[in-house]
Motif scaffolding. Sequence first.
Motif, PDB file in Angstrom:
ATOM      1  N   GLY A 155      33.935  28.022  18.387  1.00  0.00           N
ATOM      2  CA  GLY A 155      35.371  28.288  18.386  1.00  0.00           C
ATOM      3  C   GLY A 155      35.739  29.451  19.291  1.00  0.00           C
ATOM      4  N   VAL A 156      36.897  29.346  19.944  1.00  0.00           N
ATOM      5  CA  VAL A 156      37.395  30.405  20.826  1.00  0.00           C
ATOM      6  C   VAL A 156      38.444  31.218  20.080  1.00  0.00           C
ATOM      7  CG1 VAL A 156      38.794  30.839  22.885  1.00  0.00           C
ATOM      8  CG2 VAL A 156      36.885  29.219  22.981  1.00  0.00           C
ATOM      9  N   THR A 157      38.298  32.531  20.112  1.00  0.00           N
ATOM     10  CA  THR A 157      39.256  33.427  19.458  1.00  0.00           C
ATOM     11  C   THR A 157      40.241  33.955  20.488  1.00  0.00           C
ATOM     12  OG1 THR A 157      37.602  34.101  17.818  1.00  0.00           O
ATOM     13  CG2 THR A 157      39.518  35.525  18.095  1.00  0.00           C
ATOM     14  N   LEU A 158      41.543  33.836  20.193  1.00  0.00           N
ATOM     15  CA  LEU A 158      42.564  34.249  21.161  1.00  0.00           C
ATOM     16  C   LEU A 158      43.855  34.641  20.463  1.00  0.00           C
ATOM     17  CD1 LEU A 158      44.424  31.548  20.995  1.00  0.00           C
ATOM     18  CD2 LEU A 158      42.964  30.704  22.806  1.00  0.00           C
ATOM     19  N   THR A 159      44.779  35.185  21.261  1.00  0.00           N
ATOM     20  CA  THR A 159      46.141  35.452  20.812  1.00  0.00           C
ATOM     21  C   THR A 159      47.035  34.398  21.442  1.00  0.00           C
ATOM     22  OG1 THR A 159      45.722  37.835  20.708  1.00  0.00           O
ATOM     23  CG2 THR A 159      48.025  37.121  20.755  1.00  0.00           C
ATOM     24  N   ALA A 160      47.686  33.592  20.631  1.00  0.00           N
ATOM     25  CA  ALA A 160      48.459  32.449  21.120  1.00  0.00           C
ATOM     26  C   ALA A 160      49.583  32.901  22.058  1.00  0.00           C
ATOM     27  CB  ALA A 160      49.044  31.666  19.955  1.00  0.00           C
ATOM     28  N   LEU A 161      49.671  32.258  23.207  1.00  0.00           N
ATOM     29  CA  LEU A 161      50.685  32.608  24.200  1.00  0.00           C
ATOM     30  C   LEU A 161      52.045  32.004  23.880  1.00  0.00           C
ATOM     31  CD1 LEU A 161      48.613  32.186  27.502  1.00  0.00           C
ATOM     32  CD2 LEU A 161      49.091  34.291  26.229  1.00  0.00           C
ATOM     33  N   GLU A 162      52.052  30.914  23.103  1.00  0.00           N
ATOM     34  CA  GLU A 162      53.309  30.267  22.736  1.00  0.00           C
ATOM     35  C   GLU A 162      53.086  29.369  21.521  1.00  0.00           C
ATOM     36  OE1 GLU A 162      54.813  27.601  25.701  1.00  0.00           O
ATOM     37  OE2 GLU A 162      52.830  26.922  26.288  1.00  0.00           O
ATOM     38  N   ASP A 163      54.179  28.837  20.988  1.00  0.00           N
ATOM     39  CA  ASP A 163      54.076  27.918  19.854  1.00  0.00           C
ATOM     40  C   ASP A 163      53.428  26.608  20.298  1.00  0.00           C
ATOM     41  OD1 ASP A 163      55.459  29.814  18.438  1.00  0.00           O
ATOM     42  OD2 ASP A 163      57.367  28.739  18.440  1.00  0.00           O
ATOM     43  N   VAL A 164      52.529  26.099  19.469  1.00  0.00           N
ATOM     44  CA  VAL A 164      51.979  24.755  19.659  1.00  0.00           C
ATOM     45  C   VAL A 164      52.115  24.073  18.301  1.00  0.00           C
ATOM     46  CG1 VAL A 164      49.998  23.372  20.363  1.00  0.00           C
ATOM     47  CG2 VAL A 164      50.353  25.635  21.379  1.00  0.00           C
ATOM     48  N   GLU A 165      53.215  23.358  18.123  1.00  0.00           N
ATOM     49  CA  GLU A 165      53.584  22.842  16.804  1.00  0.00           C
ATOM     50  C   GLU A 165      52.536  21.923  16.200  1.00  0.00           C
ATOM     51  OE1 GLU A 165      57.441  21.118  16.834  1.00  0.00           O
ATOM     52  OE2 GLU A 165      58.437  22.919  17.606  1.00  0.00           O
ATOM     53  N   LYS A 166      51.983  21.018  16.989  1.00  0.00           N
ATOM     54  CA  LYS A 166      51.018  20.052  16.449  1.00  0.00           C
ATOM     55  C   LYS A 166      49.773  20.728  15.884  1.00  0.00           C
ATOM     56  CE  LYS A 166      52.234  15.873  19.044  1.00  0.00           C
ATOM     57  NZ  LYS A 166      51.734  14.821  19.959  1.00  0.00           N
ATOM     58  N   ALA A 167      49.480  21.914  16.392  1.00  0.00           N
ATOM     59  CA  ALA A 167      48.289  22.632  15.924  1.00  0.00           C
ATOM     60  C   ALA A 167      48.634  23.674  14.867  1.00  0.00           C
ATOM     61  CB  ALA A 167      47.604  23.306  17.111  1.00  0.00           C
TER      62      ALA A 167
END
Length: 338
Positions: free
Chosen positions: A192-204
Amino acid sequence: MEQEKKSGKKKKIIVTAVVLAVVILAAFPALIMRTGKHKLYSAARGQTPDLTSAGMTADGDGDVVYGGHHYRYDTDNINILVIGVDARGRENTVGQGDALMLVNINGRDHSVKCISINRDSIAPVKVFGVAGDYITTQNVQAALAYSFGRDTLDGCELTKFTVSGLMMDIPIHGCVSIDFDDIAEFNRLVGGVTLTALEDVEKAGIHKGDVLTLTDEQAVYYVTERNSGSSEIGTNSARMERQKQYVLLWCQAMRQKLGENVSELCKVYRSMTAMVTTDLKTSELFYLAKEFEKADIDGSDIYELPGNYRRENYYDEYIVDSEKLAQMMLDIFYEKDD
């Protein structure tokens, strides 16, 4: 007594055989990598980009002259095209090249740079008829090149032609294509990749600013989702930012996983070859993996082709700025003669 001598000789033979086997096995990976290196550098020997198409001049030796300096193409470059394909397991389709990235690996300084190419870039694409006969070459979206392939490997070859033409005849030494559905497996490879989301991704179920380790399913959505039906121009740009972020963090995680462990490299190789289409040989992939493991990759090593969007007849078109592209290529692929 005679029996003891025979027994002693047999033991010596066995020990010698074991020692030889250990030596051969230890040297085998190095031999494979040397073979791979030789094949890769031989693949595009003598080929260099033509930056004169962007208004730059060349001297008698073929070096580019720009801003009072001479630039020589660095022949230690190896360029591998990576294609993310949107076939999604559908039958009777090879899909489009929905994500395009040229990975530059330099065998001298062990650097790795990634050039993200907008799938909407207007580029030379070979067009074929229903019967599979070549018709013409048209300037259309680069993503379409892959879809004209008879199969996935042919799609790779056609996309190499398109990207090379878009980037002023840059030599491309090999190609790897990955179906978007297999991103889940790539995510699993690094835990798994750990990150700070850049924008909304509704399906996820992801919201901008969330700090999370992506599940395999979330990784697929994070890398692939975009609102292609939006009235806004250039919706692919936001997705490209997410893709660049994910690729960088995945590469860092994979580099750490590989380390100096040859057996780990073999495991990763077996896992990845089951999921990708490539024209690269085993020895070439091993060499590239070891070079990749040596490189320290950060955000400054990921580039994007410069240009601007326009929309004609409903579809977005990304027009690459050839002058800025040529300047960028000097920075990435050339050595300056001071």
